[in-house]
Design a protein around this motif. Structure first.
Motif, mmCIF file in Angstrom:
data_model
loop_
_atom_site.group_PDB
_atom_site.id
_atom_site.type_symbol
_atom_site.label_atom_id
_atom_site.label_comp_id
_atom_site.label_asym_id
_atom_site.label_seq_id
_atom_site.Cartn_x
_atom_site.Cartn_y
_atom_site.Cartn_z
ATOM 1 N N ILE A 250 -13.415 -79.303 55.665
ATOM 2 C CA ILE A 250 -13.903 -78.236 56.406
ATOM 3 C C ILE A 250 -13.588 -77.033 55.703
ATOM 4 O O ILE A 250 -12.157 -76.769 55.334
ATOM 5 N N GLU A 251 -14.756 -76.195 55.552
ATOM 6 C CA GLU A 251 -14.555 -74.685 54.990
ATOM 7 C C GLU A 251 -14.556 -73.564 56.122
ATOM 8 O O GLU A 251 -15.489 -73.839 56.878
ATOM 9 N N PHE A 252 -13.677 -72.675 56.430
ATOM 10 C CA PHE A 252 -13.799 -71.688 57.425
ATOM 11 C C PHE A 252 -14.207 -70.353 57.047
ATOM 12 O O PHE A 252 -14.007 -70.025 55.771
ATOM 13 N N GLU A 253 -14.671 -69.615 57.900
ATOM 14 C CA GLU A 253 -14.918 -68.136 57.546
ATOM 15 C C GLU A 253 -13.577 -67.330 57.705
ATOM 16 O O GLU A 253 -13.381 -66.431 56.808
ATOM 17 N N SER A 297 -5.165 -87.168 61.649
ATOM 18 C CA SER A 297 -3.983 -87.306 60.758
ATOM 19 C C SER A 297 -4.234 -86.503 59.645
ATOM 20 O O SER A 297 -5.455 -85.956 59.352
ATOM 21 N N ARG A 298 -3.235 -86.548 58.667
ATOM 22 C CA ARG A 298 -3.467 -86.158 57.118
ATOM 23 C C ARG A 298 -4.125 -84.755 57.326
ATOM 24 O O ARG A 298 -4.880 -84.268 56.287
ATOM 25 N N VAL A 299 -3.503 -83.628 57.976
ATOM 26 C CA VAL A 299 -3.893 -82.627 57.718
ATOM 27 C C VAL A 299 -3.468 -81.858 56.962
ATOM 28 O O VAL A 299 -2.206 -81.582 56.645
ATOM 29 N N ARG A 300 -4.512 -81.194 55.850
ATOM 30 C CA ARG A 300 -3.615 -80.775 54.748
ATOM 31 C C ARG A 300 -4.745 -79.577 54.039
ATOM 32 O O ARG A 300 -5.758 -79.413 54.536
ATOM 33 N N GLU A 301 -4.114 -78.503 53.463
ATOM 34 C CA GLU A 301 -4.902 -77.524 52.979
ATOM 35 C C GLU A 301 -5.649 -78.020 51.642
ATOM 36 O O GLU A 301 -5.082 -78.571 50.888
ATOM 37 N N ASP A 302 -6.969 -77.379 51.609
ATOM 38 C CA ASP A 302 -7.811 -77.774 50.433
ATOM 39 C C ASP A 302 -7.964 -76.411 49.613
ATOM 40 O O ASP A 302 -8.610 -75.414 49.879
ATOM 41 N N SER A 303 -7.010 -76.569 48.335
ATOM 42 C CA SER A 303 -6.914 -75.146 47.593
ATOM 43 C C SER A 303 -8.285 -74.926 46.827
ATOM 44 O O SER A 303 -8.378 -74.087 46.040
ATOM 45 N N THR A 304 -9.304 -75.929 46.809
ATOM 46 C CA THR A 304 -10.558 -75.725 45.800
ATOM 47 C C THR A 304 -11.289 -74.955 46.661
ATOM 48 O O THR A 304 -12.541 -74.420 45.879
ATOM 49 N N VAL A 305 -11.350 -74.304 47.975
ATOM 50 C CA VAL A 305 -12.199 -73.095 48.473
ATOM 51 C C VAL A 305 -11.259 -72.474 49.193
ATOM 52 O O VAL A 305 -10.378 -72.525 49.701
ATOM 53 N N ASP A 306 -11.631 -71.218 49.599
ATOM 54 C CA ASP A 306 -11.086 -70.466 50.430
ATOM 55 C C ASP A 306 -11.243 -70.921 51.729
ATOM 56 O O ASP A 306 -12.267 -71.355 52.340
ATOM 57 N N ASN A 307 -9.909 -70.952 52.479
ATOM 58 C CA ASN A 307 -9.898 -71.289 54.019
ATOM 59 C C ASN A 307 -10.409 -72.738 54.183
ATOM 60 O O ASN A 307 -11.068 -72.900 55.042
ATOM 61 N N GLY A 308 -9.850 -73.429 53.409
ATOM 62 C CA GLY A 308 -10.294 -74.861 53.535
ATOM 63 C C GLY A 308 -9.121 -76.054 54.114
ATOM 64 O O GLY A 308 -8.152 -75.693 53.845
ATOM 65 N N LEU A 309 -9.671 -76.819 54.681
ATOM 66 C CA LEU A 309 -8.468 -78.169 55.331
ATOM 67 C C LEU A 309 -9.552 -79.446 55.180
ATOM 68 O O LEU A 309 -10.595 -79.475 55.228
ATOM 69 N N SER A 310 -8.616 -80.312 55.160
ATOM 70 C CA SER A 310 -9.060 -81.609 54.968
ATOM 71 C C SER A 310 -8.107 -82.491 56.158
ATOM 72 O O SER A 310 -6.830 -82.264 56.406
ATOM 73 N N ILE A 311 -8.978 -83.328 56.861
ATOM 74 C CA ILE A 311 -8.345 -84.230 58.178
ATOM 75 C C ILE A 311 -8.683 -85.390 58.150
ATOM 76 O O ILE A 311 -9.980 -85.630 57.535
ATOM 77 N N TRP A 312 -8.410 -86.246 58.646
ATOM 78 C CA TRP A 312 -8.567 -87.760 58.859
ATOM 79 C C TRP A 312 -8.479 -87.964 60.320
ATOM 80 O O TRP A 312 -7.779 -87.571 61.213
ATOM 81 N N VAL A 313 -9.739 -88.414 60.722
ATOM 82 C CA VAL A 313 -10.182 -88.832 62.301
ATOM 83 C C VAL A 313 -10.275 -90.011 62.414
ATOM 84 O O VAL A 313 -11.292 -90.583 61.767
ATOM 85 N N VAL A 314 -9.632 -90.629 63.403
ATOM 86 C CA VAL A 314 -9.941 -92.051 63.958
ATOM 87 C C VAL A 314 -10.283 -92.066 65.300
ATOM 88 O O VAL A 314 -9.512 -91.560 66.207
#
Length: 342
Positions: A250-253, A297-314
């Motif tokens: 996810i990329e946020f404003e 689960s696996r909530v973490r920041e994505d440093s390759t974009v501004d204001n990015g997160l990665s998550i795992w959804v089940v």
């Protein structure tokens, strides 16, 4: 008094799950009807664990007049024939097929995300239930979108064979057995072998190279959550019986940290946050089966974009992805519009 509710497609995976959830959640019922195709007429099925049995009624001859709601779980072809008939009889339809999802006069509802949109149901007396993968994803995205405004979503899904119905589950079981005993193993439901394999193809291909399942995730997310969000999806069938998983980037404003996201998700309706940075500190499909929650689960920041997160959804796709969401829509409809007491 309660509601008169018809469950159409009651003998299928999702229809049976709808009956189970109506019973589990003690939905206020005056009467419940199990309705299915002529070939199932007269069959006896259980109404959850209540001890009550229901005799299946013939959909072709079923009169929807006097029924408050009909929960359809029988596919687009059946919906095309019978949903308009039910709606015209004054019975509000909650349809699980894809037929009406993108109709501008039909609300597409995930109750934790856009409950107010249900107010538009009177235009056609129809409410659409979203695609199973879309439903669980938007439950996780909504609280994060409210906090930091989502710009773009990149999602890869890992979808169980139950999304293809009983025949998909049977094929995985039979192929797995055949491989062990050395028997022939020709695919029937899926385009390639599903046992011990993954298939990057769900539904038909479109001209741009995407599949219809991927298109559904794009357009349904926009309709439910926000039309400005850019979405790209890759949908994959995996050899899991029940439970869809999604890797979501996810990329946020606006700026949002992983800690802030975890705090938000911990309090979000419909979400269960299980996020320990250790072996086993996350949820897999096997653990979500039979549960109402959408697990993150696996909530973490994505440093390759501004204001990015990665998550795992089940989530259990037969529940939140289909049956549970339909029943939650029925509960919401009752609270906001029909208001019959139990």
């Amino acid at each position: 008094m309660g509601y008169r509710v018809a469950v159409v497609g009651a003998t299928g995976n999702v229809g049976r799950e709808i009956l189970n959830i109506l019973a589990e959640r003690q939905f206020p019922l005056a009467e419940v009807a199990a309705v299915a195709s002529p070939r199932s007429t007269g069959d006896i099925i259980d109404f959850g664990d209540t001890g009550k049995e229901l005799k299946v009624r013939n959909l072709d001859h079923f009169d929807f007049e006097g029924w408050d709601m009909a929960l359809f779980a029988a596919g687009s072809e059946v919906s095309k024939l019978h949903v308009p008939r039910a709606a015209a009889a004054g019975c509000t339809v909650i349809d699980n097929s894809s037929l009406y999802r993108m109709d501008p006069d039909v609300p597409l509802i995930v109750p934790e995300v856009n409950p107010e949109a249900i107010d538009g149901y009177r235009a056609k007396n129809i409410i659409a239930n979203p695609n199973c993968s879309t439903a669980q994803m938007v439950v996780a995205l909504k609280p994060l979108h409210d906090a930091a405004r989502i710009k773009r979503v990149v999602v890869a899904t890992y979808q169980s064979v139950s999304g293809a119905g009983k025949q998909g589950m049977d094929e995985l079981f039979e192929q797995s057995r055949n491989i062990f005993v050395g028997d022939a193993n020709e695919p029937r439901t899926f385009t390639k072998q599903i046992a011990f394999n993954v298939i990057p193809h769900i539904d038909s291909f479109l001209e741009d190279g995407s599949t219809k399942e991927e298109w559904k995730m794009v357009v349904e997310t926009k309709k439910i959550l926000d039309p400005r969000i850019k979405v790209t999806a890759t949908c994959v069938r995996v050899p899991v019986f029940v439970g869809h998983s999604e890797a979501v980037n996810i990329e946020f404003e606006n700026e949002i940290t992983a800690d802030e996201a975890r705090a938000i998700l911990r309090e979000a309706p419909g979400v269960m946050l299980i996020d320990k940075r250790e072996d086993g500190g996350y949820v897999t499909p096997v653990e979500c089966v039979g549960d109402f929650a959408t697990f993150v689960s696996r909530v973490r920041e994505d440093s390759t974009v501004d204001n990015g997160l990665s998550i795992w959804v089940v989530s259990d796709n037969l529940r939140k992805g289909a049956a549970l969401n339909a029943v939650q829509i029925a509960e919401l409809l009752g609270r906001r519009h029909l208001q019959k007491a139990a």
